[in-house]
Every structure is written in C-alpha cells, then in structure tokens.
Write an enzyme that holds these catalytic residues in place. Structure first.
Site, PDB file in Angstrom:
ATOM      1  N   ASN A 169       0.802  -1.221   0.000  1.00 53.90           N
ATOM      2  CA  ASN A 169       0.000   0.000   0.000  1.00 53.90           C
ATOM      3  C   ASN A 169       0.837   1.274   0.000  1.00 53.90           C
ATOM      4  OD1 ASN A 169      -2.533   1.699   0.723  1.00 53.90           O
ATOM      5  ND2 ASN A 169      -1.122   2.071   2.436  1.00 53.90           N
TER       6      ASN A 169
ATOM      7  N   ILE B  90       3.297   7.255  -2.960  1.00 53.89           N
ATOM      8  CA  ILE B  90       3.485   8.696  -2.985  1.00 53.89           C
ATOM      9  C   ILE B  90       3.034   9.199  -4.353  1.00 53.89           C
ATOM     10  CG2 ILE B  90       5.877   8.567  -3.830  1.00 53.89           C
ATOM     11  CD1 ILE B  90       6.504  10.940  -1.995  1.00 53.89           C
TER      12      ILE B  90
ATOM     13  N   TYR C 167       3.331   9.310 -11.268  1.00 59.52           N
ATOM     14  CA  TYR C 167       2.373   8.532 -10.481  1.00 59.52           C
ATOM     15  C   TYR C 167       1.676   7.501 -11.360  1.00 59.52           C
ATOM     16  CZ  TYR C 167      -1.541   7.571  -7.320  1.00 59.52           C
ATOM     17  OH  TYR C 167      -2.462   6.950  -6.515  1.00 59.52           O
TER      18      TYR C 167
END
Length: 269
Positions: free
Chosen positions: A87, A90, A151
């Site tokens: 989990n 960032i 991301y």
C-alpha cells in the site's frame, strides 16, 4: 481472516491505517510498516488495547534490505505470512516539461520498487500458505492522468508486475489482487511532490465527497476474503472510465484533461 498474518505497508496513515483497523477487526494478526514511527506505534498501541495482535516495523520501502527485513521479522515473529498488502505510495503533480527527473525516480522507488522488493521476499512464504498478494494502485494505473506522469507510470507498472506474478504462479495457489481506488480522501495528495520534489502541502481537490479510506479498506478486505483478482472502485471515475478507455480512448483523454484542468492551481489549462 481469523488468525491470518497480514503485512501492510504505508500503514501509518490513509488507506494503510484504515486497512490495519479493518484487518484487525476481521481477526488478522498484523505487521504494520511505515517510515513514520511515531504514528505507527500509536496505531499499534491502540489496536493492542482493543485486543489485536500487532507488531510495528519501521520500514522505508525504497530500500531493498529494509523490505527484506520487514518480511523476515514478520515471519520470525509469527511463524507464517498469509497476506501482503503493498500500500505504501506517494504521488506527484507537475507537468513533465517542468519536472525534475529526480521526482520521477522517487515516485517509482516508493510505488513500484517498494512493491517489487516486498513481493520478492514475501513470495516464498505466501506460496507456503497459498496466501494473498495485494497491490493498492489507482485508476491512474489504467488511465493516464495529466500532471501525474510519474504517479500514473508507477501504478501502470505495479499492475503489470502483479498481473505477471499471478500468471507465473497460477498453479501454485497464490491469490493476487490488484485494487484500484478512485479519488479517496487521504493525505496522499497533501504529501504529493511538486516539480522540484517538495510536498505541495494542501490537497488541490475537495475531499468532502470522496470515498473514505475506511470504505476503501472494507472493499479491499472483502476482495481478499473472496480472492478476487481485480477491484475497480467508484463508478464514474472508476469502472465507467476504465470501460470507456477500452472503446473510446480519445474521449477519455479529453475528459481526463478537462477534469484535471479544473483543479485549483492546475499546472495546465
């Protein structure tokens, strides 16, 4: 999950913290990991006061040795590992043309390599228990989000990695779940990195109407119990968007651009 041993990374806040409480509620024994030792131990003590079995292990998932030690300490403490939830994560928010490449490296180190390291060292124990390997990704693991190149790339990479691990071990009883929350109320946007690698500090989105971390944790726990292979959460920004991306990708590109451009102080318009 009664008496199953679960490792949760990034457990000091947000979805990871909610997962710790949800798994404990379901009877699991926990190893919770994060860099924030103060928050981590506070969660440990609170869960222990409620009767749960928990051990805190300070871990920087960007360090391969730290991930190996997390797995080994958990196994030595409990004697087995049944669930690993990758989990820790960032985010970032900046246009690629303005972005320091070091930010991309940092995001990939946490999101992708942290998952790789923990999975690599936990795999033998998960195969022993025919356990569950979980990756918490994002809708950004299916659809490119403008202003979030690093991301999205990291979440696409995690999805590809875990899907391949599933196939490699399809005859060995390993369960692999890829869970993709939509926009969730957590601190990940507050800690997201800007173009120069500094935390942006404030969320650019109104989180009042987003899915809560607790609801997200409940869905993931259900997915582990039912041994699902993939969960896409939320409808419009999740299931519908992923469906449309397969048949009308150019439409989803336009909608994604328009939606993200509406954020306050968006890096593009």
């Amino acid at each position: 999950m009664q008496d199953k041993v679960a490792i949760i990374t990034g457990a000091s806040s947000g979805i990871g913290k909610a997962l710790a409480y949800e798994f404990a509620r379901c009877g699991a024994k926990l190893a919770i990991a994060a860099r924030n030792w103060e928050e981590l131990t506070a969660i440990e003590q609170d869960l222990k006061s409620k009767g749960s079995k928990v051990v805190s292990i300070r871990t920087d998932v960007t360090k391969e040795l730290a991930c190996k030690e997390l797995i080994e300490q958990t196994y030595n403490y409990y004697g087995r590992i049944d669930i690993l939830v990758n989990n820790a994560g960032i985010s970032m928010r900046a246009l690629l043309e303005e972005l320091d490449p070091a930010v991309l490296h940092k995001v990939m180190d946490v999101n992708f390599w942290g998952t790789v390291y923990c999975t690599k060292y936990a795999l033998p124990y998960l195969l022993q228990s025919k356990g569950s390997l979980v990756g918490v990704i994002s809708i950004a693991g299916f659809i490119g989000l403008p202003g979030r190149t690093g991301y999205a790339a990291s979440k696409f990479a995690v999805r590809g990695f875990l899907n391949t691990v599933r196939i490699e071990n399809r005859k060995k009883g390993l369960h692999v779940l890829v869970a993709a929350p939509g926009f969730t109320a957590s601190n990940i946007r507050k800690s997201a990195l800007n173009a120069r690698g500094r935390q942006q500090g404030e969320s650019p989105r109104d989180e009042g109407h987003m899915m809560t971390a607790e609801r997200c944790a409940t869905i993931i726990a259900q997915g582990v119990r039912k041994r699902k292979r993939e969960i896409i959460m939320t409808f419009v920004e999740g299931k519908l968007a992923v469906f449309l991306s397969k048949w009308w990708p150019s439409l989803v590109d336009r909608l994604s651009y328009s939606h993200m451009a509406k954020e306050p102080d968006s890096p593009f318009k």
